[in-house]
Design a protein around this motif. Structure first.
Motif, PDB file in Angstrom:
ATOM      1  N   ASP A 268       0.859  -1.176   0.000  1.00  0.00           N
ATOM      2  CA  ASP A 268       0.000   0.000   0.000  1.00  0.00           C
ATOM      3  C   ASP A 268       0.898   1.229   0.000  1.00  0.00           C
TER       4      ASP A 268
ATOM      5  N   GLU B 118       4.499   0.568   0.922  1.00  0.00           N
ATOM      6  CA  GLU B 118       4.728   0.059   2.274  1.00  0.00           C
ATOM      7  C   GLU B 118       3.890  -1.192   2.457  1.00  0.00           C
TER       8      GLU B 118
ATOM      9  N   LYS C  59       1.425  -3.344   4.479  1.00  0.00           N
ATOM     10  CA  LYS C  59       0.398  -3.162   5.502  1.00  0.00           C
ATOM     11  C   LYS C  59      -0.106  -4.545   5.915  1.00  0.00           C
TER      12      LYS C  59
ATOM     13  N   HIS D 247      -2.627  -7.188   7.132  1.00  0.00           N
ATOM     14  CA  HIS D 247      -4.079  -7.263   7.036  1.00  0.00           C
ATOM     15  C   HIS D 247      -4.710  -8.199   8.039  1.00  0.00           C
TER      16      HIS D 247
END
Length: 179
Positions: free
Chosen positions: A92, A95, A97, A99
């Motif tokens: 994202d 970077e 991310k 989840h």
């Protein structure tokens, strides 16, 4: 004496020629792009995450769960088959991310021909099949079947088993081909 001078001249010519060839060879190498420059933007980000993973991480998957043509990274932890968990990372804005974490206990991941990722959990004559999905907002694991087997029955077999890679081996990053 003439032989010694002739040998000395030949040696000087040979050394001079070799040095010139080495300089040209080095020049060619430095002008080529590095391997990471030719890779997609996720490559360096995944490589950094994998090589800096803590000791609890034992493996990883590279798989495009959301079918957006950019793979996600699943880091696998657990000391044995019963304790395995996966954590999904999605790229994202350059970077990673996180989840969600989900169980990989006694599980195998598969990709299906229609673009889905399924998890087959099979243990002690019980088999549960889950469909895994990922959006920008969340990871979802939906149970699509639950079956009890007789002791001598075999579990379902699926094509396209995904490979869990050893955390110490980054070669799969080099060979991953986007669909």
């Amino acid at each position: 004496m003439k032989k010694k001078i002739l040998i000395l001249i030949l040696l000087l010519l040979l050394v001079t020629g070799c040095n010139k060839a080495n300089k040209e060879e080095k020049k060619e190498v430095t002008e080529e792009p590095t391997v990471t420059e030719t890779k997609p933007n996720w490559y360096n980000i995944f490589l950094e995450k994998i090589t800096n993973a803590d000791d609890k991480i034992v493996g990883y998957y590279i798989v495009d769960i959301d079918n957006d043509k950019t793979p996600e990274l699943i880091l696998v932890s657990g000391e044995n088959e019963a304790e395995k968990t996966g954590e999904i990372f999605k790229l994202d804005n350059n970077e990673l991310k996180s989840h969600n974490q989900f169980s990989l206990s006694h599980s195998i991941l598969y990709s299906t021909t229609n673009g889905y990722i399924i998890r087959q959990m099979a243990h002690m004559s019980n088999e549960i099949i889950y469909n895994l999905s990922l959006t920008d907002e969340m990871f979802e694991e939906i149970k699509i079947s639950n079956k009890e087997y007789e002791v001598d029955e075999e579990y379902q077999k699926f094509d396209n088993q995904l490979t869990e890679h050893n955390i110490l081996d980054v070669t799969p990053l080099e060979t991953y081909e986007e669909a």
